[in-house]
Design an enzyme around this catalytic site. Structure first.
Site, PDB file in Angstrom:
ATOM      1  N   ARG A 234       0.848  -1.189   0.000  1.00  0.00           N
ATOM      2  CA  ARG A 234       0.000   0.000   0.000  1.00  0.00           C
ATOM      3  C   ARG A 234       0.887   1.243   0.000  1.00  0.00           C
ATOM      4  NH1 ARG A 234      -3.473  -2.816  -1.407  1.00  0.00           N
ATOM      5  NH2 ARG A 234      -5.547  -3.174  -0.493  1.00  0.00           N
ATOM      6  N   GLU A 263      -4.084   7.211  -5.766  1.00  0.00           N
ATOM      7  CA  GLU A 263      -4.255   6.498  -7.044  1.00  0.00           C
ATOM      8  C   GLU A 263      -5.751   6.390  -7.406  1.00  0.00           C
ATOM      9  OE1 GLU A 263      -4.189   1.812  -6.020  1.00  0.00           O
ATOM     10  OE2 GLU A 263      -2.319   2.853  -5.522  1.00  0.00           O
ATOM     11  N   HIS A 281      -1.132  -0.442 -10.130  1.00  0.00           N
ATOM     12  CA  HIS A 281      -1.705  -1.318  -9.100  1.00  0.00           C
ATOM     13  C   HIS A 281      -2.204  -2.612  -9.754  1.00  0.00           C
ATOM     14  CE1 HIS A 281      -3.959  -1.400  -4.995  1.00  0.00           C
ATOM     15  NE2 HIS A 281      -3.532  -2.595  -5.341  1.00  0.00           N
TER      16      HIS A 281
HETATM   17  C1  8YV Z   1      -6.274  -5.560  -5.895  1.00  0.00           C
HETATM   18  C2  8YV Z   1      -5.082  -5.331  -3.713  1.00  0.00           C
HETATM   19  O1  8YV Z   1      -5.758  -4.914  -7.023  1.00  0.00           O
HETATM   20  O2  8YV Z   1      -5.390  -7.472  -2.842  1.00  0.00           O
HETATM   21  C3  8YV Z   1      -5.368  -6.263  -2.601  1.00  0.00           C
HETATM   22  O3  8YV Z   1      -5.557  -5.776  -1.477  1.00  0.00           O
HETATM   23  O4  8YV Z   1      -4.820  -4.192  -3.516  1.00  0.00           O
HETATM   24  C4  8YV Z   1      -5.070  -5.848  -5.099  1.00  0.00           C
HETATM   25  O5  8YV Z   1      -4.886  -7.225  -5.143  1.00  0.00           O
HETATM   26  C5  8YV Z   1      -7.339  -4.646  -5.371  1.00  0.00           C
HETATM   27  O6  8YV Z   1      -7.852  -5.079  -4.194  1.00  0.00           O
HETATM   28  C6  8YV Z   1      -8.434  -4.608  -6.420  1.00  0.00           C
HETATM   29  O7  8YV Z   1      -8.919  -3.312  -6.503  1.00  0.00           O
END
Ligand code: 8YV
Length: 315
Positions: A234, A263, A281
């Protein structure tokens, strides 16, 4: 099962929409121009929320949904969900762990290799004619046998370390306590000390208040002008202002980033830099993994509303 009304916070692939619509009535919050009016219009029937790891669910939205029973997160990170607000009303929360671990670890190592060996620049060197016009592409940096630091030896961090071990890298990790792992993986509790002994520092710890800016100015300086910072966790885990200043002053060698503050809007200062790799991401964004993530969101919702055990509960 009578179709339950679900507030859909972010977009999903078509295959997930079709599958969810078999048992649920989806209310696409993200597509509404007037979101306050949208919530007012459907709040009275919403019993579940399907959100994304990067979007979560705020206290404000939780409190606007009087009949909310469950929040299903499409992602392993649930730091953007206000868990306190959910706990206060015994609202269940689920996420999608394990199914994305290996893709995210692959992507972190892919960024390390691509950035160190100049894969993107090399492609441009050929396509632009520079190879013919300017000669050999500049020498780049070895990965094999170098020192890898893993900041957070959870599921993803552990798989990153295993991949780095395949490149015979010298591995150390930081976490709240020593973790099970190969004897030659060194435990270094302090993130700054870990950065100091690393050539490549992977940020793989969970997001949230407890880890906010765990990579601060001191850690960035300890990694130094020869070091590379790789973030597949993050953006909140890194002090982005300190990171930008270090990259601009070259007191940090390089950063490979898949996540950013604010983002998908990215600080334009990043676009001026030649010592950074910018990715949208996408660490878990393969068809295989996203289908598994969507399946878990769906099956958790179906389990809850059928009175069965949740598959991957957070609370
Ligand atoms: C995904 C993520 O892109 O797993 C997570 O927490 O940040 C990523 O795998 C996101 O959750 C999808 O918007």
């Amino acid at each position: 099962m009578e179709k339950v009304n679900i507030l859909q916070i972010g977009p999903y692939p078509e295959w997930d929409i079709e599958a969810l619509a078999r048992n649920f009535i989806l209310h696409p919050y993200y597509a509404a121009d007037d979101k306050a009016a949208f919530i007012e219009g459907c709040a009275g029937v919403i019993r579940g929320v399907a959100t994304r790891g990067d979007r979560g669910l705020s206290r404000e939205l939780i409190e606007a949904l009087p009949h909310l029973e469950i929040i299903a997160v499409y992602g392993v990170g649930y730091d953007a969900v206000d868990l306190d607000a959910a706990r206060e009303r015994n609202i269940r929360v689920t996420n999608t762990p394990d199914v994305l671990t290996n893709d995210v670890a692959d992507f972190g190592v892919a960024m390390m290799l691509a950035a160190s060996r100049g894969i993107i620049g090399g492609e441009h060197w050929v396509r632009s004619g520079d190879w013919s016009n300017k000669g050999m592409y500049p020498l780049r940096n070895r990965v094999f046998g170098k020192r890898a630091g893993i900041l957070g030896l959870g599921r993803i961090g552990y798989q990153v370390a295993r991949r780095c071990a395949a490149f015979e890298m010298d591995i150390a990790y930081s976490d709240l306590e020593r973790k099970e792992g190969p004897d030659d993986w060194s435990y270094i509790r302090d993130p700054r000390a870990l950065a100091e002994r690393s050539d490549y520092l992977f940020v793989t710890t969970t997001g949230g208040a407890a880890t906010k800016h765990i990579v601060n100015k001191a850690v960035i300086e300890a990694l130094g002008p020869e070091g590379m910072l790789i973030n597949i966790s993050r953006a909140s885990n890194i002090d982005e202002e300190a990171l930008l200043t270090a990259l601009e002053n070259r007191t940090l060698g390089y950063a490979a980033l898949d996540v950013f503050e604010g983002e998908p809007k990215v600080n334009a200062r990043f676009f001026e830099l030649d010592n950074v790799m910018l990715q949208p991401h996408q660490a878990s964004a393969t068809v295989d993994t996203r289908k598994e993530m969507g399946r878990l969101v769906r099956e958790n919702l179906e389990a809850h509303f059928s009175g069965r055990e949740l598959l991957t509960p957070v609370i």
